[in-house]
Write a protein that holds these residues in place. Structure first.
Motif, mmCIF file in Angstrom:
data_model
loop_
_atom_site.group_PDB
_atom_site.id
_atom_site.type_symbol
_atom_site.label_atom_id
_atom_site.label_comp_id
_atom_site.label_asym_id
_atom_site.label_seq_id
_atom_site.Cartn_x
_atom_site.Cartn_y
_atom_site.Cartn_z
ATOM 1 N N ILE A 59 -18.101 -2.792 -0.270
ATOM 2 C CA ILE A 59 -19.070 -3.118 0.781
ATOM 3 C C ILE A 59 -20.469 -2.698 0.351
ATOM 4 N N PHE A 60 -20.613 -1.494 -0.193
ATOM 5 C CA PHE A 60 -21.925 -1.010 -0.604
ATOM 6 C C PHE A 60 -22.512 -1.865 -1.721
ATOM 7 N N ARG A 61 -21.658 -2.419 -2.545
ATOM 8 C CA ARG A 61 -22.125 -3.259 -3.646
ATOM 9 C C ARG A 61 -22.883 -4.480 -3.138
ATOM 10 N N PHE A 62 -22.512 -4.992 -1.975
ATOM 11 C CA PHE A 62 -23.128 -6.207 -1.440
ATOM 12 C C PHE A 62 -23.960 -5.965 -0.188
ATOM 13 N N GLY A 63 -24.185 -4.717 0.173
ATOM 14 C CA GLY A 63 -24.944 -4.460 1.391
ATOM 15 C C GLY A 63 -24.238 -5.005 2.606
ATOM 16 N N VAL A 64 -24.932 -5.870 3.372
ATOM 17 C CA VAL A 64 -24.304 -6.428 4.570
ATOM 18 C C VAL A 64 -23.642 -7.776 4.300
ATOM 19 N N ASN A 65 -23.675 -8.205 3.056
ATOM 20 C CA ASN A 65 -23.074 -9.494 2.738
ATOM 21 C C ASN A 65 -21.593 -9.502 3.111
ATOM 22 N N VAL A 66 -21.193 -10.540 3.835
ATOM 23 C CA VAL A 66 -19.823 -10.645 4.332
ATOM 24 C C VAL A 66 -18.802 -10.670 3.196
ATOM 25 N N LYS A 67 -19.188 -11.149 2.021
ATOM 26 C CA LYS A 67 -18.260 -11.195 0.889
ATOM 27 C C LYS A 67 -17.754 -9.804 0.534
ATOM 28 N N GLY A 68 -18.613 -8.821 0.642
ATOM 29 C CA GLY A 68 -18.200 -7.451 0.360
ATOM 30 C C GLY A 68 -17.156 -6.961 1.343
ATOM 31 N N LEU A 69 -17.310 -7.335 2.591
ATOM 32 C CA LEU A 69 -16.346 -6.936 3.615
ATOM 33 C C LEU A 69 -14.995 -7.600 3.378
ATOM 34 N N THR A 70 -15.016 -8.866 2.944
ATOM 35 C CA THR A 70 -13.766 -9.580 2.680
ATOM 36 C C THR A 70 -13.005 -8.936 1.526
ATOM 37 N N THR A 71 -13.722 -8.566 0.478
ATOM 38 C CA THR A 71 -13.081 -7.912 -0.659
ATOM 39 C C THR A 71 -12.531 -6.546 -0.256
ATOM 40 N N ALA A 72 -13.284 -5.811 0.562
ATOM 41 C CA ALA A 72 -12.811 -4.508 1.057
ATOM 42 C C ALA A 72 -11.525 -4.683 1.861
ATOM 43 N N ALA A 73 -11.503 -5.733 2.678
ATOM 44 C CA ALA A 73 -10.306 -6.004 3.483
ATOM 45 C C ALA A 73 -9.124 -6.393 2.594
ATOM 46 N N SER A 74 -9.382 -7.163 1.525
ATOM 47 C CA SER A 74 -8.295 -7.564 0.617
ATOM 48 C C SER A 74 -7.759 -6.354 -0.144
ATOM 49 N N ILE A 75 -8.635 -5.404 -0.457
ATOM 50 C CA ILE A 75 -8.211 -4.158 -1.118
ATOM 51 C C ILE A 75 -7.260 -3.385 -0.207
ATOM 52 N N TRP A 76 -7.649 -3.256 1.048
ATOM 53 C CA TRP A 76 -6.817 -2.522 2.018
ATOM 54 C C TRP A 76 -5.479 -3.242 2.216
ATOM 55 N N ALA A 77 -5.540 -4.575 2.363
ATOM 56 C CA ALA A 77 -4.318 -5.362 2.547
ATOM 57 C C ALA A 77 -3.408 -5.259 1.323
ATOM 58 N N MET A 78 -4.033 -5.197 0.135
ATOM 59 C CA MET A 78 -3.256 -5.085 -1.107
ATOM 60 C C MET A 78 -2.501 -3.766 -1.154
ATOM 61 N N ALA A 79 -3.131 -2.702 -0.693
ATOM 62 C CA ALA A 79 -2.475 -1.384 -0.659
ATOM 63 C C ALA A 79 -1.282 -1.412 0.296
ATOM 64 N N MET A 80 -1.465 -2.037 1.454
ATOM 65 C CA MET A 80 -0.363 -2.132 2.420
ATOM 66 C C MET A 80 0.767 -3.005 1.868
ATOM 67 N N LEU A 81 0.379 -4.050 1.138
ATOM 68 C CA LEU A 81 1.379 -4.938 0.530
ATOM 69 C C LEU A 81 2.179 -4.187 -0.528
ATOM 70 N N GLY A 82 1.490 -3.367 -1.308
ATOM 71 C CA GLY A 82 2.165 -2.572 -2.317
ATOM 72 C C GLY A 82 3.169 -1.610 -1.711
ATOM 73 N N LEU A 83 2.801 -0.998 -0.588
ATOM 74 C CA LEU A 83 3.728 -0.101 0.112
ATOM 75 C C LEU A 83 4.951 -0.865 0.613
ATOM 76 N N THR A 84 4.706 -2.057 1.126
ATOM 77 C CA THR A 84 5.802 -2.881 1.649
ATOM 78 C C THR A 84 6.772 -3.285 0.541
ATOM 79 N N ILE A 85 6.219 -3.664 -0.613
ATOM 80 C CA ILE A 85 7.070 -4.010 -1.758
ATOM 81 C C ILE A 85 7.836 -2.774 -2.221
ATOM 82 N N GLY A 86 7.158 -1.630 -2.242
ATOM 83 C CA GLY A 86 7.797 -0.383 -2.648
ATOM 84 C C GLY A 86 8.975 -0.018 -1.765
ATOM 85 N N ALA A 87 8.902 -0.420 -0.500
ATOM 86 C CA ALA A 87 9.992 -0.145 0.449
ATOM 87 C C ALA A 87 11.120 -1.165 0.313
ATOM 88 N N GLY A 88 10.912 -2.185 -0.540
ATOM 89 C CA GLY A 88 11.959 -3.174 -0.778
ATOM 90 C C GLY A 88 12.000 -4.310 0.220
#
Length: 235
Positions: free
Chosen positions: A96-125
């Motif tokens: 987010i800080f890399r892009f200031g208020v640009n919405v693209k930064g927020l989308t990437t931040a959200a995909s990072i968070w979603a990716m972490a949750m996805l990794g946990l879900t895969i880890g749980a089988g």
């Protein structure tokens, strides 16, 4: 030797089941990462793969500890995984800080968070749920991006900076002037200059393509108290 079916659906964490889940996590991170890479985002393919694999490892360890050491009554399979949920925020904040208020930064931040949750879900089988999540995430990042551009194709995202004389005009008056031209405001910042006689308002706006730029400057400069106006386009 365990069959592929047993490796996929077994609840026991061993080398075989861990390998299958890490490979699935790698593929999921690769798919989402390629999409982000295609949009030239700071968190691309390698970042998403590492986030996915790292969070999968955290979940595997979370399950493995109480499974392997049942004599410890306080073994909690969700303890390590819970720290991933809060800890992943530092990576998202960087995007987010890399892009200031640009919405693209927020989308990437959200995909990072979603990716972490996805990794946990895969880890749980939970492979079926994980596969569905990958499809939904990719749909959100690709198809929804096209739809968003279609509905807002007639608008340009810009940063407007307005210098005003202190105590003469407020954000309410400026907002009224800007919105009267069908300009949509998405964010407002203010820079107060204590040692000077002027303040600065910074507006992040969507401006209709058909709107004459000269009209914006004329209307703002005619507003009492406004001393200067400048604009900058965001990609």
């Amino acid at each position: 030797v365990m069959s592929l079916h047993e490796l996929i659906f077994s609840n026991e964490i061993n080398f075989g089941t861990a390998t299958v889940r890490l490979l699935a996590s790698f593929i999921a991170g690769l798919l989402i990462g390629v999409e982000r890479e295609a949009h030239s985002q700071p968190a691309g393919m390698r970042t998403h793969i590492l986030i996915s694999i790292g969070s999968t490892l955290a979940m595997l360890l979370s399950i493995y500890i109480p499974q392997s050491y049942p004599e410890f009554q306080n073994g909690d399979p969700g303890r390590i995984a819970a720290q991933v949920v809060t800890g992943i925020g530092f990576l998202g904040a960087g995007a987010i800080f890399r892009f200031g208020v640009n919405v693209k930064g927020l989308t990437t931040a959200a995909s990072i968070w979603a990716m972490a949750m996805l990794g946990l879900t895969i880890g749980a089988g939970l492979f079926k749920i994980s596969a569905l999540a990958v499809v939904i995430i990719l749909f959100s990042l690709t198809v929804m991006d096209v739809l968003e551009k279609f509905f807002f194709r007639d608008k340009i995202f810009k940063r407007i900076e307005i210098t005003v004389r202190k105590k003469t005009v407020g954000i309410k008056e400026i907002r009224e002037v800007v919105t009267s031209m069908k300009i949509r405001i998405t964010g407002v910042d203010m820079k107060k200059n204590t040692a000077e006689t002027t303040d600065k308002y910074i507006l992040y706006v969507y401006i209709p393509v058909k709107l004459d730029p000269q009209l914006i400057s004329e209307k703002l400069e005619k507003t009492e108290g406004v001393l200067a106006f400048s604009e900058e386009m965001f990609n």
